[in-house]
Design an enzyme around this catalytic site. Structure first.
Site, mmCIF file in Angstrom:
data_model
loop_
_atom_site.group_PDB
_atom_site.id
_atom_site.type_symbol
_atom_site.label_atom_id
_atom_site.label_comp_id
_atom_site.label_asym_id
_atom_site.label_seq_id
_atom_site.Cartn_x
_atom_site.Cartn_y
_atom_site.Cartn_z
ATOM 1 N N GLY A 39 14.298 -35.823 -13.842
ATOM 2 C CA GLY A 39 15.066 -35.375 -14.998
ATOM 3 C C GLY A 39 15.674 -36.543 -15.750
ATOM 4 N N SER A 42 17.231 -36.800 -20.000
ATOM 5 C CA SER A 42 18.439 -36.328 -20.697
ATOM 6 C C SER A 42 19.603 -36.202 -19.725
ATOM 7 C CB SER A 42 18.183 -34.974 -21.374
ATOM 8 O OG SER A 42 17.935 -33.968 -20.397
ATOM 9 N N GLY A 43 20.786 -35.949 -20.286
ATOM 10 C CA GLY A 43 21.963 -35.621 -19.498
ATOM 11 C C GLY A 43 22.311 -36.637 -18.438
ATOM 12 N N GLY A 45 20.803 -37.235 -15.714
ATOM 13 C CA GLY A 45 19.648 -37.964 -15.217
ATOM 14 C C GLY A 45 19.475 -39.273 -15.958
ATOM 15 N N LEU A 87 8.229 -29.961 -11.964
ATOM 16 C CA LEU A 87 8.639 -29.554 -10.620
ATOM 17 C C LEU A 87 8.211 -28.142 -10.247
ATOM 18 C CD1 LEU A 87 12.173 -31.181 -10.628
ATOM 19 C CD2 LEU A 87 10.315 -31.758 -9.050
ATOM 20 N N ASN A 113 17.603 -35.077 -9.332
ATOM 21 C CA ASN A 113 18.595 -34.675 -10.324
ATOM 22 C C ASN A 113 18.166 -33.491 -11.179
ATOM 23 O OD1 ASN A 113 20.722 -35.282 -12.631
ATOM 24 N ND2 ASN A 113 18.700 -35.383 -13.586
ATOM 25 N N THR A 134 11.659 -24.448 -8.769
ATOM 26 C CA THR A 134 11.878 -25.717 -9.463
ATOM 27 C C THR A 134 12.917 -26.579 -8.764
ATOM 28 O OG1 THR A 134 11.328 -24.669 -11.577
ATOM 29 C CG2 THR A 134 12.526 -26.765 -11.659
ATOM 30 N N SER A 161 25.303 -28.035 -6.237
ATOM 31 C CA SER A 161 26.303 -27.561 -7.193
ATOM 32 C C SER A 161 27.340 -26.738 -6.452
ATOM 33 C CB SER A 161 25.649 -26.693 -8.271
ATOM 34 O OG SER A 161 26.622 -26.015 -9.048
ATOM 35 N N TYR A 184 18.245 -9.365 -8.782
ATOM 36 C CA TYR A 184 18.281 -10.600 -9.558
ATOM 37 C C TYR A 184 19.467 -10.625 -10.514
ATOM 38 C CZ TYR A 184 17.238 -14.432 -12.700
ATOM 39 O OH TYR A 184 17.327 -15.595 -13.420
#
Length: 305
Positions: A39, A42-43, A45, A87, A113, A134, A161, A184
């Site tokens: 990753g 962006s962010g 990562g 992934l 990440n 993923t 997390s 779900y």
């Protein structure tokens, strides 16, 4: 000033919630070391890769496409190698493993990440709910495929997390990973994938060579494109709260960079970090039975995919 700045308490490591990736890497010379970051485009990562690169490390940057990986790597200060890795596609992950091995660069760290979060509707791929596939399975294929490339004191960092505390009933629904039996919801399913990340880290920590290190981290709540799958109302809420409560990407990248590269983190194995310090986690995440069950299930699943 963001409200998070009012709580600048630092932990035993000397770092805390407002520490940035540059803070935790300050003064470190990572020249000659190589870190893989998923990753990377962006962010947090990208911020992790940027910080490591600035400290002298070589970065192997993985993103969903070669183009995205290359664009990110071009923005880094030091040597880098872009690699495509989707992934959610086992064949793509295995191709990435092959590509990384071809570089013949011993890995000082693997930072898992990348991820997706809170898909509003159930999405299936290869018979599995997409977040679980993923966030957990894809990274498991990658890490297990690259263990032989990890240095004798190399580290694996798996991004979990605090959402792991809100997983499905039983922690991991081994008999319902396609949600064919119902149940779900976006956040519980995301929580299940993050609990799997944490359990896998603890299981792997017991199985790597002496000297190698595996830990999981909670980066904090950050306004990045990880929330791109959330419904528009929730996305708007995240943007509105960002200046007040959420971490910046450099702050969000700090914990995984600390665990991956800081000398003070070398002594920890199978732990869960938040704000650059060891943190408490759910009772389910500490279950060796559940971790071993997930390990066996994942190994069998990978063999079939």
């Amino acid at each position: 000033m963001a409200l998070i700045d009012l709580f600048k308490r630092k932990g035993p490591t000397g770092f805390g919630s407002t520490s940035t990736v540059d803070d935790v890497l300050q003064g470190l010379d990572l020249t000659g070391r190589t870190y893989l970051v998923t990753g990377v485009n962006s962010g947090i990562g990208f911020e992790t890769a940027r910080g490591l690169s600035h400290a002298g490390a070589t970065v192997i940057g993985l993103a969903r496409t070669q183009e995205k990986a290359a664009e990110a790597c071009e923005r880094l200060q030091g040597p880098s190698h872009p690699v495509a890795c989707e992934l959610s596609e086992p064949d793509s992950v295995r191709a990435a493993v092959k590509a990384v091995k071809a570089l013949q660069l011993p890995l000082d760290g693997i930072i898992c990440n990348a991820g997706i979060m809170a898909l509003p509707e159930l999405e299936l791929k290869h018979g599995l709910e997409l977040q679980f596939l993923t966030n957990h399975v894809g990274h498991a294929i990658l890490v297990l495929g690259l263990l032989d490339e990890l240095t004798d004191d190399g580290r694996v960092v798996i991004v979990s997390s605090a959402a792991h505390q809100g997983s499905v009933k039983g922690g991991i629904g081994f008999d319902n990973l396609d949600f064919s039996k119902g149940g779900y919801t976006p956040w519980r399913s995301y929580g299940q994938s993050k609990l799997a990340n944490l359990l896998f880290a603890r299981a792997l920590a017991k199985r790597v060579k002496p000297g190698q290190v595996v830990n999981a981290v909670h980066p904090g709540v950050i306004a990045t494109n990880l929330g791109r799958h959330m419904n528009p109302f929730m996305q708007a809420g995240f943007k509105a709260l960002s200046p007040l409560f959420l971490k910046t990407p450099p702050q969000g990248a700090a914990t995984q960079a600390f665990v991956a590269a800081h000398p003070a983190a070398a002594k920890f194995r199978g732990e869960y970090f938040a704000d650059c310090n060891v943190a408490s986690s759910s009772k389910q995440s500490q279950s060796e039975r559940l971790a071993d069950e997930l390990w066996t299930y994942t190994q069998d699943l990978i063999g079939k995919l």
